[in-house]
Scaffold this active site. Sequence first.
Site, mmCIF file in Angstrom:
data_model
loop_
_atom_site.group_PDB
_atom_site.id
_atom_site.type_symbol
_atom_site.label_atom_id
_atom_site.label_comp_id
_atom_site.label_asym_id
_atom_site.label_seq_id
_atom_site.Cartn_x
_atom_site.Cartn_y
_atom_site.Cartn_z
ATOM 1 C CE LYS A 9 -46.211 122.241 -76.672
ATOM 2 N NZ LYS A 9 -45.301 122.580 -78.050
ATOM 3 C CG PHE A 57 -44.272 130.070 -84.993
ATOM 4 C CD1 PHE A 57 -43.685 129.755 -83.890
ATOM 5 C CD2 PHE A 57 -43.772 129.830 -86.304
ATOM 6 C CE1 PHE A 57 -42.576 128.979 -84.076
ATOM 7 C CE2 PHE A 57 -42.827 129.078 -86.484
ATOM 8 C CZ PHE A 57 -42.199 128.497 -85.312
ATOM 9 N NE ARG A 85 -38.587 115.873 -81.535
ATOM 10 C CZ ARG A 85 -38.975 117.032 -81.698
ATOM 11 N NH1 ARG A 85 -38.947 117.924 -80.737
ATOM 12 N NH2 ARG A 85 -38.957 117.647 -82.853
ATOM 13 C CB THR A 91 -43.989 120.236 -85.515
ATOM 14 O OG1 THR A 91 -42.616 120.138 -85.199
ATOM 15 C CG2 THR A 91 -44.265 121.507 -84.853
ATOM 16 N NE ARG A 102 -46.014 117.718 -80.747
ATOM 17 C CZ ARG A 102 -44.795 118.173 -80.949
ATOM 18 N NH1 ARG A 102 -44.118 117.978 -82.017
ATOM 19 N NH2 ARG A 102 -44.119 119.053 -80.076
ATOM 20 C CG ASN A 112 -47.203 120.987 -80.779
ATOM 21 O OD1 ASN A 112 -47.051 121.422 -79.684
ATOM 22 N ND2 ASN A 112 -46.298 121.260 -81.802
ATOM 23 C CG HIS A 115 -40.739 120.963 -75.639
ATOM 24 N ND1 HIS A 115 -40.078 121.862 -76.579
ATOM 25 C CD2 HIS A 115 -39.448 120.725 -74.676
ATOM 26 C CE1 HIS A 115 -38.547 121.804 -76.633
ATOM 27 N NE2 HIS A 115 -38.459 121.187 -75.624
HETATM 28 P P1 DAT Z 1 -41.334 120.779 -82.137
HETATM 29 O O1 DAT Z 1 -42.147 120.931 -80.754
HETATM 30 O O2 DAT Z 1 -41.934 119.610 -82.802
HETATM 31 O O3 DAT Z 1 -40.112 120.614 -81.656
HETATM 32 P P2 DAT Z 1 -40.395 123.080 -83.337
HETATM 33 O O4 DAT Z 1 -39.129 123.201 -82.403
HETATM 34 O O5 DAT Z 1 -39.998 123.378 -84.814
HETATM 35 O O6 DAT Z 1 -41.160 121.856 -83.121
HETATM 36 O O7 DAT Z 1 -41.233 124.458 -82.909
HETATM 37 C C1 DAT Z 1 -41.883 124.654 -81.499
HETATM 38 C C2 DAT Z 1 -43.021 125.034 -81.367
HETATM 39 O O8 DAT Z 1 -43.519 126.086 -82.044
HETATM 40 C C3 DAT Z 1 -44.060 123.796 -82.019
HETATM 41 O O9 DAT Z 1 -44.140 122.798 -80.916
HETATM 42 C C4 DAT Z 1 -45.351 124.370 -82.221
HETATM 43 C C5 DAT Z 1 -44.568 125.797 -82.451
HETATM 44 N N1 DAT Z 1 -44.635 126.097 -83.968
HETATM 45 C C6 DAT Z 1 -43.761 125.583 -84.887
HETATM 46 N N2 DAT Z 1 -44.056 125.848 -86.216
HETATM 47 C C7 DAT Z 1 -44.927 126.773 -86.076
HETATM 48 C C8 DAT Z 1 -45.744 127.245 -87.079
HETATM 49 N N3 DAT Z 1 -45.458 127.058 -88.409
HETATM 50 N N4 DAT Z 1 -46.958 127.975 -86.599
HETATM 51 C C9 DAT Z 1 -47.245 128.098 -85.472
HETATM 52 N N5 DAT Z 1 -46.564 127.335 -84.454
HETATM 53 C C10 DAT Z 1 -45.472 126.696 -84.846
HETATM 54 MG MG MG Z 2 -38.721 121.990 -81.153
#
Ligand code: DAT
Ligand code: MG
Length: 148
Positions: A9, A57, A85, A91, A102, A112, A115
């Site tokens: 990203k 978010f 993963r 995350t 991460r 983070n 993706h």
């Molecule tokens: P991942 O990227 O680990 O699959 P996710 O699909 O739950 O996580 O969320 C997608 C993205 O959204 C994640 O990489 C970062 C952002 N995100 C997730 N939870 C968040 C939160 N509580 N506050 C801010 N950004 C968040």
């Molecule tokens: Mg995700």
Amino acid sequence: MQRTLILLKPDAVQRHLVGEIIARFERKGLRLVALKLVQAGRALAEQHYAVHKGKPFYESLLSFLTSGPTVALVWEGREAVAVCRNLMGLTDGAKSPPGTIRGDFGISVQNNLVHGSDSPENAALEIALWFKNEELVTFAHADATWAG
Ligand code: DAT
Ligand code: MG
């Protein structure tokens, strides 16, 4: 053989971590199927993060993903979705263990760095969203009998 979509990203690109992060996937034994630098627009970001629409978010996440270039990759390998993963970590960078991408390079939840698709079904959808079919390259790997 499973495939997965990985995005480095905009924070990974801006922080000069592209080579470092790609090396981790590469050294694991995953095979590169596609790679490109993309400036994501709002429509692509909305589709990519459609599952998060309505969350507090969401808007900030779209701004982040469209704030600069992203490196998009497709990796292939045994259990590629789970393998990637695990390499990425959790995350939230603050909670992600050392040794993960991460965990080693991030402390933010939103910014983070990477993706990774969370299932083979979503991987297929995400690969189709980020790549044209002709951008996926299949070739014979010299280490095939060694790396598995
Ligand atoms: P991942 O990227 O680990 O699959 P996710 O699909 O739950 O996580 O969320 C997608 C993205 O959204 C994640 O990489 C970062 C952002 N995100 C997730 N939870 C968040 C939160 N509580 N506050 C801010 N950004 C968040
Ligand atoms: Mg995700």
